[in-house]
Design an enzyme around this catalytic site. Structure first.
Site: not given
Ligand code: AMP
Length: 171
Positions: A62, A99
């Site tokens: 995205r 995670e």
């Molecule tokens: P992170 O590496 O944990 O910061 O996750 C980042 C990616 O996970 C982002 O680029 C989002 O596309 C996706 N993502 C994580 N949590 C969500 C959420 N609650 N809703 C939508 N997309 C999420």
């Protein structure tokens, strides 16, 4: 919040328990489908860094959408940071923890030393993905002048890993 930010926020919908129970999924597809909202979001992501960067790097998938629009608006090129194994000429790879398990992203070979980069993704959750993107740019000797996202999930403390990120919204 300005009128434009308030209007933009109405295009993000929350889908409870997707893709698994307990996750509040922030669905940005209504925002992407609206001509005003897509352009305005990209403009506001670029605004603080206008004139300071040579390319926009976007994180798959995205992040590509906002980064592509931002690059077109700013008159620069776009460089993809892709999931590992997708680029024909990867210049560097960074592995990071999710995670459950781990993932890796790779940069294509346009990020030469000295290139000034604006890094863009859609959402900051734990910060693992953006931190990996920053490391990738750094590894190649390019310089990140800013990191911009649409939405920050404050409860997950992603800012601890990506301190100066510019976000349009925080929930
Ligand atoms: P992170 O590496 O944990 O910061 O996750 C980042 C990616 O996970 C982002 O680029 C989002 O596309 C996706 N993502 C994580 N949590 C969500 C959420 N609650 N809703 C939508 N997309 C999420």
């Amino acid at each position: 919040m300005t009128d434009d930010l308030s209007r933009l926020s109405s295009f993000i919908r929350v889908i409870p328990d997707y893709p698994s129970e307990g996750i509040q999924f922030q669905d940005i597809t209504p925002l992407l489908a609206d001509s005003w909202a897509l352009r305005r979001a990209a403009e506001l992501m670029v605004e603080p860094f206008a004139g300071q960067f040579d390319v926009v790097a976007g994180i798959e998938a995205r992040g590509f959408i906002f980064a592509g629009v931002a690059a077109a608006l700013a008159g620069t090129g776009f460089v993809p940071l892709r999931k590992a194994g997708k680029l024909p000429v990867p210049a560097a790879r960074v592995e990071y923890d999710l995670e459950y398990g781990s993932a890796a992203i790779e940069a294509s070979d346009q990020l030469a030393p000295g290139v000034r980069v604006l890094l863009i993704d859609d959402i900051l959750a734990t910060g693992g993905t953006l931190a990996a993107g920053l490391e990738l740019i750094n590894t190649l000797g390019a310089k990140t002048v800013g990191t911009s996202i649409l939405l920050e999930l404050e409860g997950l403390n992603g800012r601890e890993r990506v301190p100066n990120v510019h976000s349009l919204f925080a929930v």
